[in-house]
Scaffold this motif. Structure first.
Motif, PDB file in Angstrom:
ATOM      1  N   GLY A  16     130.254  -5.706  52.023  1.00 30.72           N
ATOM      2  CA  GLY A  16     130.199  -6.813  52.969  1.00 30.72           C
ATOM      3  C   GLY A  16     130.038  -8.168  52.309  1.00 30.72           C
ATOM      4  N   LEU A  17     130.604  -8.316  51.082  1.00 35.45           N
ATOM      5  CA  LEU A  17     130.502  -9.558  50.318  1.00 35.45           C
ATOM      6  C   LEU A  17     129.030  -9.939  50.143  1.00 35.45           C
ATOM      7  CD1 LEU A  17     133.546 -11.529  51.822  1.00 35.45           C
ATOM      8  CD2 LEU A  17     133.471 -10.025  49.825  1.00 35.45           C
ATOM      9  N   SER A  18     128.738 -11.221  49.986  1.00 38.28           N
ATOM     10  CA  SER A  18     127.374 -11.616  49.639  1.00 38.28           C
ATOM     11  C   SER A  18     126.398 -11.460  50.794  1.00 38.28           C
ATOM     12  CB  SER A  18     127.364 -13.072  49.160  1.00 38.28           C
ATOM     13  OG  SER A  18     127.837 -13.946  50.173  1.00 38.28           O
ATOM     14  N   HIS A  19     126.897 -11.225  52.003  1.00 38.60           N
ATOM     15  CA  HIS A  19     126.007 -11.029  53.146  1.00 38.60           C
ATOM     16  C   HIS A  19     125.730  -9.551  53.408  1.00 38.60           C
ATOM     17  CE1 HIS A  19     125.536 -15.160  54.318  1.00 38.60           C
ATOM     18  NE2 HIS A  19     126.838 -15.355  54.227  1.00 38.60           N
ATOM     19  N   GLY A  20     126.181  -8.674  52.518  1.00 39.00           N
ATOM     20  CA  GLY A  20     125.985  -7.250  52.706  1.00 39.00           C
ATOM     21  C   GLY A  20     124.575  -6.796  52.366  1.00 39.00           C
ATOM     22  N   HIS A  21     124.170  -5.670  52.980  1.00 41.40           N
ATOM     23  CA  HIS A  21     122.876  -5.052  52.702  1.00 41.40           C
ATOM     24  C   HIS A  21     123.086  -3.727  51.973  1.00 41.40           C
ATOM     25  CE1 HIS A  21     120.402  -7.317  56.001  1.00 41.40           C
ATOM     26  NE2 HIS A  21     121.090  -8.127  55.228  1.00 41.40           N
ATOM     27  N   TYR A  22     122.038  -3.263  51.311  1.00 44.21           N
ATOM     28  CA  TYR A  22     122.114  -2.014  50.541  1.00 44.21           C
ATOM     29  C   TYR A  22     121.646  -0.871  51.430  1.00 44.21           C
ATOM     30  CZ  TYR A  22     122.667  -5.542  47.031  1.00 44.21           C
ATOM     31  OH  TYR A  22     123.140  -6.630  46.339  1.00 44.21           O
ATOM     32  N   ASP A  23     122.502  -0.491  52.372  1.00 41.04           N
ATOM     33  CA  ASP A  23     122.082   0.458  53.416  1.00 41.04           C
ATOM     34  C   ASP A  23     123.191   1.448  53.755  1.00 41.04           C
ATOM     35  OD1 ASP A  23     123.709  -1.522  54.553  1.00 41.04           O
ATOM     36  OD2 ASP A  23     122.725  -1.393  56.493  1.00 41.04           O
ATOM     37  N   LYS A  24     123.675   2.139  52.755  1.00 40.31           N
ATOM     38  CA  LYS A  24     124.738   3.109  53.000  1.00 40.31           C
ATOM     39  C   LYS A  24     124.241   4.220  53.931  1.00 40.31           C
ATOM     40  CE  LYS A  24     127.553   0.938  50.356  1.00 40.31           C
ATOM     41  NZ  LYS A  24     128.571   0.076  50.964  1.00 40.31           N
ATOM     42  N   LEU A  25     125.099   4.587  54.864  1.00 40.22           N
ATOM     43  CA  LEU A  25     124.851   5.665  55.826  1.00 40.22           C
ATOM     44  C   LEU A  25     123.638   5.374  56.710  1.00 40.22           C
ATOM     45  CD1 LEU A  25     125.529   8.856  53.657  1.00 40.22           C
ATOM     46  CD2 LEU A  25     127.160   7.309  54.746  1.00 40.22           C
ATOM     47  N   SER A  26     123.405   4.117  57.028  1.00 39.76           N
ATOM     48  CA  SER A  26     122.307   3.764  57.929  1.00 39.76           C
ATOM     49  C   SER A  26     122.782   3.804  59.376  1.00 39.76           C
ATOM     50  CB  SER A  26     121.763   2.377  57.599  1.00 39.76           C
ATOM     51  OG  SER A  26     122.723   1.378  57.904  1.00 39.76           O
ATOM     52  N   PHE A  27     121.826   3.788  60.308  1.00 39.37           N
ATOM     53  CA  PHE A  27     122.199   3.787  61.719  1.00 39.37           C
ATOM     54  C   PHE A  27     121.170   3.025  62.531  1.00 39.37           C
ATOM     55  CE2 PHE A  27     118.971   6.969  62.146  1.00 39.37           C
ATOM     56  CZ  PHE A  27     118.654   7.070  63.503  1.00 39.37           C
ATOM     57  N   SER A  28     121.552   2.682  63.745  1.00 40.14           N
ATOM     58  CA  SER A  28     120.635   2.124  64.737  1.00 40.14           C
ATOM     59  C   SER A  28     121.022   2.700  66.091  1.00 40.14           C
ATOM     60  CB  SER A  28     120.678   0.595  64.745  1.00 40.14           C
ATOM     61  OG  SER A  28     122.004   0.122  64.914  1.00 40.14           O
ATOM     62  N   LEU A  29     120.075   2.655  67.036  1.00 41.74           N
ATOM     63  CA  LEU A  29     120.286   3.306  68.335  1.00 41.74           C
ATOM     64  C   LEU A  29     119.831   2.376  69.447  1.00 41.74           C
ATOM     65  CD1 LEU A  29     121.142   6.008  69.724  1.00 41.74           C
ATOM     66  CD2 LEU A  29     118.730   6.666  69.617  1.00 41.74           C
ATOM     67  N   TYR A  30     120.645   2.307  70.510  1.00 43.01           N
ATOM     68  CA  TYR A  30     120.380   1.418  71.645  1.00 43.01           C
ATOM     69  C   TYR A  30     120.401   2.208  72.945  1.00 43.01           C
ATOM     70  CZ  TYR A  30     121.299  -2.409  68.394  1.00 43.01           C
ATOM     71  OH  TYR A  30     121.246  -3.273  67.329  1.00 43.01           O
ATOM     72  N   ASP A  31     119.507   1.835  73.839  1.00 44.15           N
ATOM     73  CA  ASP A  31     119.426   2.438  75.162  1.00 44.15           C
ATOM     74  C   ASP A  31     119.599   1.321  76.191  1.00 44.15           C
ATOM     75  OD1 ASP A  31     118.824   3.756  77.516  1.00 44.15           O
ATOM     76  OD2 ASP A  31     116.975   4.669  76.791  1.00 44.15           O
ATOM     77  N   GLU A  32     120.746   1.307  76.861  1.00 45.00           N
ATOM     78  CA  GLU A  32     121.034   0.263  77.855  1.00 45.00           C
ATOM     79  C   GLU A  32     120.831  -1.139  77.275  1.00 45.00           C
ATOM     80  OE1 GLU A  32     122.147   0.577  80.929  1.00 45.00           O
ATOM     81  OE2 GLU A  32     121.904   2.707  81.365  1.00 45.00           O
ATOM     82  N   GLY A  33     121.191  -1.331  76.018  1.00 45.08           N
ATOM     83  CA  GLY A  33     121.052  -2.632  75.384  1.00 45.08           C
ATOM     84  C   GLY A  33     119.730  -2.859  74.689  1.00 45.08           C
ATOM     85  N   ASP A  34     118.733  -1.989  74.913  1.00 46.47           N
ATOM     86  CA  ASP A  34     117.430  -2.117  74.245  1.00 46.47           C
ATOM     87  C   ASP A  34     117.418  -1.299  72.960  1.00 46.47           C
ATOM     88  OD1 ASP A  34     116.299  -3.733  76.272  1.00 46.47           O
ATOM     89  OD2 ASP A  34     115.866  -1.959  77.481  1.00 46.47           O
ATOM     90  N   GLU A  35     116.811  -1.861  71.909  1.00 46.04           N
ATOM     91  CA  GLU A  35     116.721  -1.147  70.642  1.00 46.04           C
ATOM     92  C   GLU A  35     115.760   0.031  70.755  1.00 46.04           C
ATOM     93  OE1 GLU A  35     117.259  -4.346  67.100  1.00 46.04           O
ATOM     94  OE2 GLU A  35     115.524  -4.649  68.401  1.00 46.04           O
ATOM     95  N   VAL A  36     116.199   1.170  70.276  1.00 46.16           N
ATOM     96  CA  VAL A  36     115.352   2.353  70.172  1.00 46.16           C
ATOM     97  C   VAL A  36     114.939   2.539  68.714  1.00 46.16           C
ATOM     98  CG1 VAL A  36     115.200   4.844  70.532  1.00 46.16           C
ATOM     99  CG2 VAL A  36     116.499   3.425  72.143  1.00 46.16           C
TER     100      VAL A  36
END
Length: 750
Positions: A429-449
């Motif tokens: 992701g160029l210079s704005h990339g993070h070191y987070d291979k195979l990461s995930f996030s989860l949302y419930d109706e728009g709210d972060e879980v």
């Protein structure tokens, strides 16, 4: 015959003279022609009063600009970072200038042209002798702003204002502005700062668009060429980096607007820096493209790279949650959404130049405003005629890389975004990339879980580092432990080094999102840690024996040596209960000294009570339970952000971390939404997990099998191939006394 020949020669000379004079006088093209056109202005005037969303936007903009005119013109000597008075005043000026120019064209009221003229000549008077900005933090300092990026913002907007009043100015006034302000300005941000301009990055996109747009207004072919293809024969230090740690020069040395279209965008329209910066870059990409389409239609810019600009709008809208907020992949400020001014512009232009896609109208309707130009009129007319159709945000896989072969991002959605899983297996992701291979996030109706932290920055808030990136962005937000993925030996992926991470990307192994009740994505990462292979498979499952869909997470790790593996889950909400005992310390200590661990307090520590570990929490009126398979030697850790943070730059977010020492291992987890709680009725419904047991029933080099047993005794079986991701491959596997046969990379039985 001689007389006729004489007349023909005179006519030819006269035609050539007229052509020369027309070009010399600058009247070879009519104005406005960038975002507004002569024909478009006439149509807007004819429709006024009968196009509700356009009329309402016009009224609001008029009130805003009239208020600024009443305040008078202020062009202070620059001295501040983002958020400071001079920075915000000059930023406000370029936004109002653009709007005033548009109002002059639509309303034909000369007070707006006078305002534009007077402010431009104040800038002309100051710019001639203006030094570089006194703040020295940027790798490319501007003059009006602390970085050339913001100077480019100024010129992109002001070019539009100049286009709108161009014909109202006298020839003498135009010559003075172009000689003393616009041409020097364009030269400064380009040939004067090639390390900023001649690269592939969102910064350069703004620079390219700025130079190109003023070039279009001035009919300056040299500037337009420079915008499209970069500066010729410029030499840059290949090891030089910008403020974010990104290389200033790419290996292939490509530059210019077209290179910035070709390189960061995948064929699906995904922008490798992530949705936050895709949103930011969409304005110069699309506004310059609109100008090119209007002035240089022979370039057919919207068809470039198989219409990637138009695809990018669709991709970006899909990279948002149910509330329209963009997923904070890589550097991204939470809360940024498709209600931003950049996305209003993007949606309108994509609709106008992309074949009048009625699905975009429903987004524009939510935005409740349009751009005051030809594209905004098209949207307003479409809404007036009730042509809007819902924009379908379904499960989608977006590839990364210019050829689409550098991993990507998968978004699994159930229903009307009842549950949304974001799985990242992308390039750096160029210079704005993070070191987070195979990461995930989860949302419930728009709210972060389960959350992704995003960036560590308070954008344009002067009290926090001048509104710029904080040091904690590198020491925390970019580090692997800040994300929901495996950390080996408390070190970040690729040692947290950009030059290593930028060489590699994860690989999609298999995916199947065709069945709404079972959607699965599987990806591998083999370069984050030398000698270690990581393989993560994530599935969203809707089963009749469970109240709501849930997420199955199978994270298989194979290594040449024994390591310590940490798998954090950054849950949002209040802990309800666990099925294990843990101790809480009387005083807090940081978990480590670097790689992000220096920012984590250890708040609790326990051991598994059996082969399953459970953690339940409550958030936004919903219950969630994380069930994980456990080894007896596992450590179960409660952590919280805030250590080594004396200026309180970080949120105090909590996480549950599973720590395991092994060579090869598999983390199997289920994230289960269930029940609800009403603070009004004070009733808790279905507050306990429905899972009786989660088991790893088989694992070797070739296959991994998982069983999920509910409290009614029903069992779900999932088996994946670890080596063959083909949809046509046939498999046969015996587990205990039962044989399983299937075709494709996975087996699932309800």
């Amino acid at each position: 015959m001689r007389f006729i020949a004489y007349l023909l020669r005179r006519v030819l000379v006269l035609c050539c003279l007229i052509t020369f004079l027309v070009g010399a006088e600058g009247f070879s093209q009519e104005h406005p022609n960038l975002i507004l056109t002569k024909a478009g202005v006439e149509k807007i005037r004819a429709e006024l009063g009968g196009i509700p969303i356009f009329d309402a936007t016009l009224k609001q903009v008029k009130e805003e600009v009239d208020a600024e005119i009443a305040m008078g013109i202020h062009t202070p000597i620059p001295k501040d970072y983002s958020g400071g008075y001079t920075h915000e005043r000059h930023k406000r000026n370029f936004i109002i200038l653009q709007k005033a120019g548009v109002l002059f064209q639509i309303l034909e009221d000369e007070k707006y042209a006078v305002y534009v003229r007077d402010m431009l000549f104040q800038y002309e008077a100051m710019y001639k002798d203006l030094p570089v900005h006194p703040k020295e933090r940027s790798y490319a300092r501007g003059k009006l702003f602390w970085q050339c990026l913001n100077d480019s913002n100024w010129l992109v907007y002001v070019s539009q204002a100049y286009d709108c009043v161009y014909d109202w100015f006298s020839k003498k006034e135009r010559k003075k502005l172009e000689k003393n302000l616009f041409r020097p300005f364009a030269d400064f941000i380009s040939v004067g700062n090639p390390q900023f301009y001649n690269r592939v990055h969102n910064h350069s996109t703004w620079g390219n668009a700025a130079v190109g747009m003023i070039g279009l207004v001035m009919n300056d072919d040299e500037l337009i060429e420079r915008a499209l293809y970069g500066i010729k024969d410029v030499k840059l230090d290949v090891n030089a980096k910008d403020n974010d740690g990104g290389f200033i020069q790419s290996k292939d040395k490509k530059a210019g607007f077209l290179a910035n279209l070709d390189e960061p965008f995948s064929p699906d329209g995904y922008y490798t820096e992530g949705p936050y910066y895709q949103r930011y870059a969409m304005y110069p990409f699309l506004i310059f493209a609109e100008g090119l389409q209007n002035v240089r239609p022979e370039l057919n810019i919207f068809a470039h790279k198989d219409s990637v600009l138009l695809k990018s709008v669709n991709a970006l809208l899909n990279l948002s949650d149910k509330d329209g907020e963009f997923f904070p992949l890589n550097d991204g400020q939470k809360g940024m959404s498709y209600y931003s001014r950049e996305l209003v512009t993007a949606v309108d232009i994509a609709y106008h130049f992309g074949g009048y896609n009625a699905e975009l109208l429903s987004v524009a309707e939510k935005q409740d405003r349009v751009v005051l130009d030809d594209s905004g009129l098209s949207v307003a007319l479409g809404l007036k005629e009730n042509k809007a159709k819902p924009f379908p945000k379904k499960s989608i896989l977006l590839s990364d890389g210019p050829e689409g072969n550098e991993g990507g991002v998968g978004i699994i959605r159930y229903g009307n975004e009842e549950l949304s899983l974001v799985f990242k297996y992308a390039a750096q992701g160029l210079s704005h990339g993070h070191y987070d291979k195979l990461s995930f996030s989860l949302y419930d109706e728009g709210d972060e879980v389960l959350q992704d932290y995003g960036l560590a920055r308070f954008v344009n808030i002067e009290q926090k580092g001048g509104g710029n990136y904080l040091k904690e962005n590198k020491t925390w937000a970019k580090q692997t432990v800040a994300h929901n993925t495996v950390v080996q030996n408390m070190t970040s992926h690729f040692k947290g080094k950009y030059e290593i991470g930028s060489e590699h990307h994860s690989e999609l192994f298999f995916s199947d999102i065709s069945d709404p009740d079972f959607q699965v994505i599987s990806a591998k990462e083999v370069n984050a840690y030398p000698g270690t292979s990581m393989h993560r498979t994530m599935a969203m499952i809707k089963d009749t024996d469970f109240e709501r869909p849930f997420v199955l997470d199978v994270f298989k790790i194979t290594s040449d040596s024994e390591n310590q593996y940490d798998l954090p889950f950054y849950f949002m909400g209040q802990v309800m209960k666990t099925n294990f005992e843990y101790d809480t310390p009387t005083s807090l200590q940081a978990m480590g000294g670097d790689n992000g661990y220096q920012h984590l307090w250890l708040e609790g520590k326990g051991k598994p009570s059996g082969d399953n570990t459970k953690l339940s929490w409550l958030n936004q009126g919903h219950f969630y339970t994380l069930t994980t398979t456990a080894d007896s030697s596992d450590e179960l850790l409660f952590t919280r952000l805030g250590a080594s943070d004396p200026e309180f730059n970080l949120r105090r977010d909590a996480a549950f971390m599973v720590r395991r020492k092994a060579r090869n291992t598999v983390f199997v987890s289920v994230v289960e939404p269930h029940g609800h709680y009403s603070a009004v009725s004070e009733f808790a419904v279905n507050s306990n997990s429905s899972i009786a047991h989660l088991g790893l029933i088989y694992d070797d080099e070739n296959y991994t099998g998982v069983a999920i047993e509910d409290k009614e005794g029903n069992t779900l079986i999932f088996i994946q191939s670890n080596t063959n991701g083909s949809s046509k491959a046939q498999h046969r596997l015996k587990i205990k006394d039962k044989e399983y046969q299937w075709t494709g990379p996975y087996y699932f039985k309800q």
